[in-house]
Design a protein around this motif. Structure first.
Motif, short mmCIF file in Angstrom:
data_model
loop_
_atom_site.label_atom_id
_atom_site.label_comp_id
_atom_site.label_asym_id
_atom_site.label_seq_id
_atom_site.Cartn_x
_atom_site.Cartn_y
_atom_site.Cartn_z
N ALA A 156 0.84 -1.21 0.00
CA ALA A 156 0.00 0.00 0.00
C ALA A 156 0.87 1.26 0.00
CB ALA A 156 -0.94 0.00 1.20
N ALA A 157 1.96 1.23 0.76
CA ALA A 157 2.87 2.39 0.82
C ALA A 157 3.52 2.62 -0.54
CB ALA A 157 3.93 2.17 1.90
N LYS A 158 3.93 1.54 -1.20
CA LYS A 158 4.55 1.66 -2.53
C LYS A 158 3.56 2.17 -3.57
CE LYS A 158 8.40 -1.59 -2.21
NZ LYS A 158 8.24 -2.77 -1.33
N ALA A 159 2.31 1.72 -3.46
CA ALA A 159 1.30 2.05 -4.45
C ALA A 159 0.68 3.44 -4.23
CB ALA A 159 0.20 0.99 -4.45
N VAL B 39 -0.26 7.20 -3.92
CA VAL B 39 0.11 8.41 -4.65
C VAL B 39 0.12 9.59 -3.67
CG1 VAL B 39 -0.47 9.93 -6.59
CG2 VAL B 39 -0.88 7.47 -6.77
N GLU B 40 -0.95 9.73 -2.89
CA GLU B 40 -1.03 10.84 -1.93
C GLU B 40 -0.10 10.57 -0.75
OE1 GLU B 40 -3.96 8.90 -2.15
OE2 GLU B 40 -4.80 9.87 -3.93
N LYS B 41 0.53 11.63 -0.29
CA LYS B 41 1.47 11.54 0.83
C LYS B 41 0.78 10.98 2.08
CE LYS B 41 4.72 14.27 3.59
NZ LYS B 41 4.34 13.55 4.83
N ASP B 42 -0.44 11.45 2.35
CA ASP B 42 -1.17 11.00 3.54
C ASP B 42 -1.36 9.48 3.54
OD1 ASP B 42 -1.33 13.58 4.32
OD2 ASP B 42 -3.51 13.79 4.06
N ARG B 43 -1.79 8.96 2.39
CA ARG B 43 -1.99 7.50 2.27
C ARG B 43 -0.69 6.75 2.48
NH1 ARG B 43 -4.14 4.54 3.75
NH2 ARG B 43 -3.74 2.85 2.32
#
Length: 191
Positions: free
Chosen positions: A150-153, A155-159
Motif C-alpha cells: 500500500a505504501a509503494k502504491a 500516490v497521496e502523501k497521507d496515504r
C-alpha cells in the motif's frame, strides 16, 4: 526523514493504544473491586495481571487452568506474575518475559526452569497455539506485507504515511509477540 517521522508517529500511536487499554483494564478492575466491596485503587501489578490475563485468553499456559478475575485480584491470588525466562537465569523484566501463572505451579514446579525444561513443555506450546498467538503472528506478517504494498502504491502523501505507520505498528506488535513466544521455545538462555 519521512521514515523517522512515520516511525515516531507509529510509536506514539502504539503508546496511546496501550495507555487506553490500561485505562480500560483499570476501570474493569475498579468495577470488580466495587462489586466485591473492596475499596481500593488498582495497583500497577493488578493492571499488568489483567493485561497478561487478556493476552493469554484467560488461561494459564502452564497448567491449562481457566483463570477468573477473583483468581488473580484481591489479597490472596492463586495466580501471579511469572518470568518465563527466570530472573535468576538472566531473564529481563519486560512484559514479553511475563505470564500470569498458577502460583502453586510457579513455586513448586517451574521455579528457575525454562518452559522447555519442564515435563509439560509440549502441552505449553500446544496451549500457545490454541490461544492464537501463532495465528496472530501470521496475521501480522500478512498485514506488514499488505501495508508495504500500500505504501509503494500510494500516490497521496497521507496515504503513503498512513501505510508506513501501519506497517511500523504491525512490526512492533509482531516483534513483541515473536519475543514472547521465543521464550517458551528456547532450550537455553542466549548469551
Amino acid at each position: 526523514g519521512l521514515n523517522d517521522f512515520n516511525k515516531r508517529r507509529a510509536i506514539e500511536l502504539v503508546q496511546r493504544d496501550n495507555e487506553k487499554k490500561r485505562a480500560d483494564y483499570r476501570n474493569e478492575i475498579l468495577a470488580y473491586f466495587q462489586a466485591q466491596g473492596i475499596n481500593a485503587e488498582p495497583s500497577d501489578d493488578d493492571i499488568l495481571k489483567y493485561e497478561l490475563w487478556e493476552e493469554q485468553k484467560h488461561k494459564c499456559l502452564y497448567t491449562d487452568k481457566q483463570i477468573s478475575l477473583s483468581d488473580f485480584l484481591g489479597s490472596n491470588p492463586l495466580f501471579d506474575i511469572e518470568h518465563t525466562v527466570p530472573r535468576s537465569r538472566g531473564g529481563d523484566n519486560s512484559n514479553a518475559n511475563k505470564t500470569l501463572c498458577c502460583r502453586q505451579f510457579n513455586r513448586e514446579i517451574k521455579g528457575g526452569k525454562l518452559p522447555q525444561e519442564l515435563r509439560e513443555k509440549e502441552d505449553i506450546l500446544a496451549r500457545i497455539e490454541s490461544i492464537g498467538w501463532e495465528k496472530a503472528l501470521e496475521d501480522l506478517y500478512t498485514k506488514i506485507a499488505r501495508e508495504t504494498r500500500a505504501a509503494k502504491a500510494a500516490v497521496e502523501k497521507d496515504r503513503k504515511d498512513k501505510a508506513i505507520q501501519n506497517r511500523h505498528i504491525a512490526k512492533m506488535r509482531l516483534d513483541y509477540l515473536k519475543d514472547k513466544i521465543s521464550r517458551f521455545k528456547m532450550k537455553e538462555v542466549p548469551e
